[in-house]
Design an enzyme around this catalytic site. Structure first.
Site, PDB file in Angstrom:
ATOM      1  N   ASN A 185     -10.647 -16.420 -25.750  1.00  0.00           N
ATOM      2  CA  ASN A 185     -11.800 -17.307 -25.851  1.00  0.00           C
ATOM      3  C   ASN A 185     -11.316 -18.707 -25.479  1.00  0.00           C
ATOM      4  O   ASN A 185     -10.669 -19.379 -26.276  1.00  0.00           O
ATOM      5  CB  ASN A 185     -12.316 -17.259 -27.291  1.00  0.00           C
ATOM      6  CG  ASN A 185     -13.620 -17.994 -27.454  1.00  0.00           C
ATOM      7  OD1 ASN A 185     -14.017 -18.773 -26.579  1.00  0.00           O
ATOM      8  ND2 ASN A 185     -14.290 -17.765 -28.566  1.00  0.00           N
TER       9      ASN A 185
ATOM     10  N   ARG B  70     -14.010 -14.219 -22.775  1.00  0.00           N
ATOM     11  CA  ARG B  70     -15.368 -14.616 -23.141  1.00  0.00           C
ATOM     12  C   ARG B  70     -15.849 -15.645 -22.119  1.00  0.00           C
ATOM     13  O   ARG B  70     -15.151 -16.621 -21.836  1.00  0.00           O
ATOM     14  CB  ARG B  70     -15.329 -15.250 -24.526  1.00  0.00           C
ATOM     15  CG  ARG B  70     -16.678 -15.746 -24.917  1.00  0.00           C
ATOM     16  CD  ARG B  70     -16.621 -16.661 -26.093  1.00  0.00           C
ATOM     17  NE  ARG B  70     -17.952 -17.187 -26.314  1.00  0.00           N
ATOM     18  CZ  ARG B  70     -18.210 -18.272 -26.994  1.00  0.00           C
ATOM     19  NH1 ARG B  70     -17.237 -18.952 -27.555  1.00  0.00           N
ATOM     20  NH2 ARG B  70     -19.435 -18.677 -27.145  1.00  0.00           N
TER      21      ARG B  70
ATOM     22  N   HIS C 279     -24.374 -16.464 -27.688  1.00  0.00           N
ATOM     23  CA  HIS C 279     -23.830 -15.691 -28.825  1.00  0.00           C
ATOM     24  C   HIS C 279     -24.114 -14.196 -28.694  1.00  0.00           C
ATOM     25  O   HIS C 279     -24.137 -13.474 -29.687  1.00  0.00           O
ATOM     26  CB  HIS C 279     -24.457 -16.130 -30.178  1.00  0.00           C
ATOM     27  CG  HIS C 279     -24.065 -17.487 -30.635  1.00  0.00           C
ATOM     28  ND1 HIS C 279     -24.928 -18.297 -31.336  1.00  0.00           N
ATOM     29  CD2 HIS C 279     -22.905 -18.171 -30.548  1.00  0.00           C
ATOM     30  CE1 HIS C 279     -24.315 -19.433 -31.633  1.00  0.00           C
ATOM     31  NE2 HIS C 279     -23.086 -19.377 -31.159  1.00  0.00           N
TER      32      HIS C 279
ATOM     33  N   LEU D  76     -25.151 -17.874 -37.862  1.00  0.00           N
ATOM     34  CA  LEU D  76     -25.238 -19.255 -38.334  1.00  0.00           C
ATOM     35  C   LEU D  76     -23.836 -19.836 -38.494  1.00  0.00           C
ATOM     36  O   LEU D  76     -23.159 -19.622 -39.501  1.00  0.00           O
ATOM     37  CB  LEU D  76     -25.984 -19.302 -39.680  1.00  0.00           C
ATOM     38  CG  LEU D  76     -27.348 -18.581 -39.732  1.00  0.00           C
ATOM     39  CD1 LEU D  76     -27.953 -18.673 -41.135  1.00  0.00           C
ATOM     40  CD2 LEU D  76     -28.316 -19.157 -38.695  1.00  0.00           C
TER      41      LEU D  76
ATOM     42  N   ASN E 103     -21.368 -23.373 -36.607  1.00  0.00           N
ATOM     43  CA  ASN E 103     -21.628 -24.715 -36.085  1.00  0.00           C
ATOM     44  C   ASN E 103     -22.702 -24.653 -35.020  1.00  0.00           C
ATOM     45  O   ASN E 103     -23.629 -25.444 -34.995  1.00  0.00           O
ATOM     46  CB  ASN E 103     -20.354 -25.288 -35.473  1.00  0.00           C
ATOM     47  CG  ASN E 103     -19.568 -26.050 -36.494  1.00  0.00           C
ATOM     48  OD1 ASN E 103     -20.147 -26.774 -37.312  1.00  0.00           O
ATOM     49  ND2 ASN E 103     -18.272 -25.871 -36.468  1.00  0.00           N
ATOM     50  N   GLY E 104     -22.523 -23.695 -34.123  1.00  0.00           N
ATOM     51  CA  GLY E 104     -23.593 -23.342 -33.203  1.00  0.00           C
ATOM     52  C   GLY E 104     -24.349 -22.217 -33.902  1.00  0.00           C
ATOM     53  O   GLY E 104     -23.728 -21.385 -34.558  1.00  0.00           O
TER      54      GLY E 104
ATOM     55  N   ARG F  73     -26.040 -30.204 -33.003  1.00  0.00           N
ATOM     56  CA  ARG F  73     -27.095 -30.056 -31.978  1.00  0.00           C
ATOM     57  C   ARG F  73     -28.481 -30.096 -32.616  1.00  0.00           C
ATOM     58  O   ARG F  73     -28.697 -29.526 -33.681  1.00  0.00           O
ATOM     59  CB  ARG F  73     -26.936 -28.724 -31.237  1.00  0.00           C
ATOM     60  CG  ARG F  73     -25.759 -28.722 -30.295  1.00  0.00           C
ATOM     61  CD  ARG F  73     -25.566 -27.361 -29.660  1.00  0.00           C
ATOM     62  NE  ARG F  73     -24.220 -26.887 -29.920  1.00  0.00           N
ATOM     63  CZ  ARG F  73     -23.816 -25.633 -29.766  1.00  0.00           C
ATOM     64  NH1 ARG F  73     -24.656 -24.710 -29.363  1.00  0.00           N
ATOM     65  NH2 ARG F  73     -22.575 -25.290 -30.024  1.00  0.00           N
TER      66      ARG F  73
ATOM     67  N   ARG G 140     -20.266 -27.372 -45.856  1.00  0.00           N
ATOM     68  CA  ARG G 140     -19.581 -27.578 -47.144  1.00  0.00           C
ATOM     69  C   ARG G 140     -19.676 -29.029 -47.587  1.00  0.00           C
ATOM     70  O   ARG G 140     -19.885 -29.307 -48.766  1.00  0.00           O
ATOM     71  CB  ARG G 140     -18.115 -27.149 -47.043  1.00  0.00           C
ATOM     72  CG  ARG G 140     -17.963 -25.647 -46.973  1.00  0.00           C
ATOM     73  CD  ARG G 140     -16.605 -25.267 -46.501  1.00  0.00           C
ATOM     74  NE  ARG G 140     -16.443 -25.582 -45.075  1.00  0.00           N
ATOM     75  CZ  ARG G 140     -15.526 -25.053 -44.285  1.00  0.00           C
ATOM     76  NH1 ARG G 140     -14.666 -24.200 -44.778  1.00  0.00           N
ATOM     77  NH2 ARG G 140     -15.454 -25.376 -43.013  1.00  0.00           N
TER      78      ARG G 140
ATOM     79  N   ILE H 211     -21.519 -19.989 -41.676  1.00  0.00           N
ATOM     80  CA  ILE H 211     -22.501 -20.245 -42.734  1.00  0.00           C
ATOM     81  C   ILE H 211     -23.092 -18.920 -43.233  1.00  0.00           C
ATOM     82  O   ILE H 211     -23.168 -18.667 -44.436  1.00  0.00           O
ATOM     83  CB  ILE H 211     -23.624 -21.182 -42.206  1.00  0.00           C
ATOM     84  CG1 ILE H 211     -23.022 -22.530 -41.785  1.00  0.00           C
ATOM     85  CG2 ILE H 211     -24.728 -21.363 -43.235  1.00  0.00           C
ATOM     86  CD1 ILE H 211     -23.945 -23.406 -40.942  1.00  0.00           C
ATOM     87  N   GLY H 212     -23.476 -18.070 -42.300  1.00  0.00           N
ATOM     88  CA  GLY H 212     -24.083 -16.780 -42.665  1.00  0.00           C
ATOM     89  C   GLY H 212     -23.168 -15.921 -43.522  1.00  0.00           C
ATOM     90  O   GLY H 212     -23.619 -15.224 -44.431  1.00  0.00           O
TER      91      GLY H 212
ATOM     92  N   GLU I 233     -16.421 -10.824 -32.553  1.00  0.00           N
ATOM     93  CA  GLU I 233     -16.612 -10.903 -31.105  1.00  0.00           C
ATOM     94  C   GLU I 233     -15.373 -10.422 -30.358  1.00  0.00           C
ATOM     95  O   GLU I 233     -15.466  -9.789 -29.308  1.00  0.00           O
ATOM     96  CB  GLU I 233     -16.950 -12.340 -30.706  1.00  0.00           C
ATOM     97  CG  GLU I 233     -18.315 -12.759 -31.212  1.00  0.00           C
ATOM     98  CD  GLU I 233     -18.507 -14.259 -31.275  1.00  0.00           C
ATOM     99  OE1 GLU I 233     -19.173 -14.797 -30.393  1.00  0.00           O
ATOM    100  OE2 GLU I 233     -17.998 -14.894 -32.218  1.00  0.00           O
TER     101      GLU I 233
HETATM  102  P1  ADP Z   1     -18.283 -22.155 -34.854  1.00  0.00           P
HETATM  103  O1  ADP Z   1     -17.493 -20.892 -34.587  1.00  0.00           O
HETATM  104  O2  ADP Z   1     -19.652 -22.172 -34.245  1.00  0.00           O
HETATM  105  O3  ADP Z   1     -17.523 -23.426 -34.665  1.00  0.00           O
HETATM  106  P2  ADP Z   1     -18.244 -21.181 -37.605  1.00  0.00           P
HETATM  107  O4  ADP Z   1     -18.843 -19.846 -37.405  1.00  0.00           O
HETATM  108  O5  ADP Z   1     -16.791 -21.273 -37.907  1.00  0.00           O
HETATM  109  O6  ADP Z   1     -18.606 -22.167 -36.416  1.00  0.00           O
HETATM  110  O7  ADP Z   1     -19.059 -21.883 -38.807  1.00  0.00           O
HETATM  111  C1  ADP Z   1     -18.776 -23.160 -39.252  1.00  0.00           C
HETATM  112  C2  ADP Z   1     -19.755 -23.505 -40.382  1.00  0.00           C
HETATM  113  O8  ADP Z   1     -19.555 -22.578 -41.459  1.00  0.00           O
HETATM  114  C3  ADP Z   1     -19.560 -24.897 -40.963  1.00  0.00           C
HETATM  115  O9  ADP Z   1     -20.801 -25.523 -41.150  1.00  0.00           O
HETATM  116  C4  ADP Z   1     -18.930 -24.611 -42.304  1.00  0.00           C
HETATM  117  O10 ADP Z   1     -19.246 -25.579 -43.254  1.00  0.00           O
HETATM  118  C5  ADP Z   1     -19.565 -23.301 -42.666  1.00  0.00           C
HETATM  119  N1  ADP Z   1     -18.789 -22.651 -43.725  1.00  0.00           N
HETATM  120  C6  ADP Z   1     -17.560 -22.110 -43.659  1.00  0.00           C
HETATM  121  N2  ADP Z   1     -17.138 -21.698 -44.893  1.00  0.00           N
HETATM  122  C7  ADP Z   1     -18.135 -22.005 -45.752  1.00  0.00           C
HETATM  123  C8  ADP Z   1     -18.343 -21.843 -47.163  1.00  0.00           C
HETATM  124  N3  ADP Z   1     -17.399 -21.303 -47.929  1.00  0.00           N
HETATM  125  N4  ADP Z   1     -19.498 -22.272 -47.687  1.00  0.00           N
HETATM  126  C9  ADP Z   1     -20.446 -22.836 -46.918  1.00  0.00           C
HETATM  127  N5  ADP Z   1     -20.328 -23.017 -45.583  1.00  0.00           N
HETATM  128  C10 ADP Z   1     -19.194 -22.613 -45.017  1.00  0.00           C
END
Ligand code: ADP
Length: 394
Positions: free
Chosen positions: A8, A90, A179, A208, A210-211, A240, A285, A329-330, A381
């Site tokens: 990636n 990717r 995604h 859910l 960052n993106g 975003r 967080r 987040i999810g 992924e």
């Molecule tokens: P990306 O791969 O799109 O950069 P991620 O899938 O790593 O993003 O997700 C990042 C998000 O997940 C951030 O907003 C972070 O705060 C949230 N996150 C990670 N761990 C936790 C947690 N324990 N509680 C709440 N949110 C979390």
């Protein structure tokens, strides 16, 4: 033993996982960060909790990849480069051409380059990495796994914007989504967890991180997704904006004295979303531990947009069997999942607080009586990429 590396690559980073296939065992993984900047960080995790890290200037992706291959042999993770028989890359934009993962030969690589118009920050870096692989591992099969492929099944009714169709026909102005690899992985897992053939299921997948994006998966096929022509559309994200009225761009550019639309788009990509709303952070967080009103409001807006997309996809599919949460987040945010689902009780969704009290486990988090199942499925992924390479090796 045959090994496949899932790659990636971003403009300044390279994340990877090395698999033994077809066993699907991860034997090493790592990341190179800050490529092209000083003090780049090169990390490999392998074995039972072993970690190798160096901080030094790594000027470009080619140097990063050579360093990676040398270290894989130095750490005895591989005996020779020949063991790496497949590399899955990717790629963000596959346009309408790449409907599934594909072997990347010179002709396909040219297309990846041409599609840079749709993803100027991503496709060129990804194409560059494939070129390096062709050079340093000439025996390795390179496969492109596109973020957009899963969404190429969307019908015109959902991928067309309500603008002159000539803009679509001449310039490719349409919704492509993103995604896709994650939505594909979690929807397949969801059907397995439901114990039903995917062709008979209606699933809404919420990636859910960052993106963030949501997809309506009807019978195993993406029929609509919240991201658009680019990953800027849809939900409120870390930085975003998601959906806004395009007229606002002209208005704000006037007020802010901006003359280049790129600066405006940059604000929408990098300074908006949770960060812009809260003025605190783009990270969930931080918002959850903040006592500022603006942080609370940002959380409410995030949950609201997720619910509205879920609601609209229930309508689009005329029903739903399962809602899936995945990504940072999810997978981890217990409160946010609860907030979202508690606003969806009208169509029979009920969260089980004890089952929901978990981070990163694959499981059902709705009550036994819930008409719609709510599932927590950590995305993978990289595994999907490795599987696609394996399938194309044959
Ligand atoms: P990306 O791969 O799109 O950069 P991620 O899938 O790593 O993003 O997700 C990042 C998000 O997940 C951030 O907003 C972070 O705060 C949230 N996150 C990670 N761990 C936790 C947690 N324990 N509680 C709440 N949110 C979390």
């Amino acid at each position: 033993m045959s090994k496949t590396i899932a790659i990636n690559a971003g403009s300044s980073s390279l994340k990877w996982q090395l698999y033994v296939m077809p066993e699907e065992t991860v034997i090493a993984q790592g990341i190179v960060e800050r490529i092209g900047l000083n003090d780049s960080i090169f990390t490999i995790k392998h074995g039972e909790g072993q970690k190798y890290e160096v901080i030094k200037d790594i000027e470009n992706h080619e140097i990063a990849i050579n360093m990676l291959l040398e270290q894989l042999t130095a750490l005895n993770i591989i005996d020779s480069f020949e063991e790496i028989t497949g590399a899955g890359h990717r790629i963000v934009a596959g346009g309408e051409h790449f409907k599934e993962s594909a072997i990347i030969d010179d002709e396909a690589l040219k297309l990846v380059d041409e599609l840079a118009e749709f993803a100027p920050l991503h496709n060129p870096a990804e194409a560059q990495v494939i070129r390096v692989f062709q050079k340093v591992l000439p025996h390795t099969l390179n496969v492109g796994v596109f973020d957009t492929s899963f969404h190429t099944t969307m019908p015109a009714v959902n991928y067309l914007y309500s603008i002159n169709t000539e803009y679509y026909e001449k310039f490719g102005a349409r919704k492509y989504g993103a995604h896709g690899t994650s939505h594909r992985y979690v929807s397949e897992r969801a059907a397995e967890m439901l114990g039903r053939p995917i062709e008979e299921t209606k699933i809404i997948t919420c990636h859910l991180g960052n993106g963030a994006s949501i997809t309506a998966v009807d019978g195993g096929k993406s029929i609509d997704t919240s991201m658009g022509f680019t990953p800027l559309a849809g939900l409120t994200m870390g930085t975003r904006s998601g959906d806004i009225d395009p007229s606002l761009l002209q208005y704000l550019m006037g007020k802010l004295g901006l003359t280049d639309i790129k600066d405006m788009i940059n604000i929408l990509n990098k300074e908006s979303g949770l960060l812009g709303l809260s003025g605190v952070s783009s990270d969930m967080r931080d918002l959850e531990s903040s006592d500022k009103e603006s942080a609370k409001l940002a959380l409410e807006i995030f949950a609201d947009r997720v619910r509205k997309y879920i609601g609209s996809y229930v309508s689009a599919m005329n029903g739903v069997d399962a809602i899936v949460f995945t990504a940072g987040i999810g997978e981890n945010d217990i409160n946010m999942r609860k907030e979202i689902i508690n606003g969806l009780t009208w169509f029979g969704c009920e969260i089980d607080e004890a089952r929901n009290d978990v981070r990163g486990d694959e499981r059902v988090i709705s009550t036994d009586d819930s008409k719609v199942k709510v599932l927590l499925i950590p995305t993978d992924e990289e595994l999907m990429i490795a599987r696609d390479v394996e399938a194309l090796k044959k």
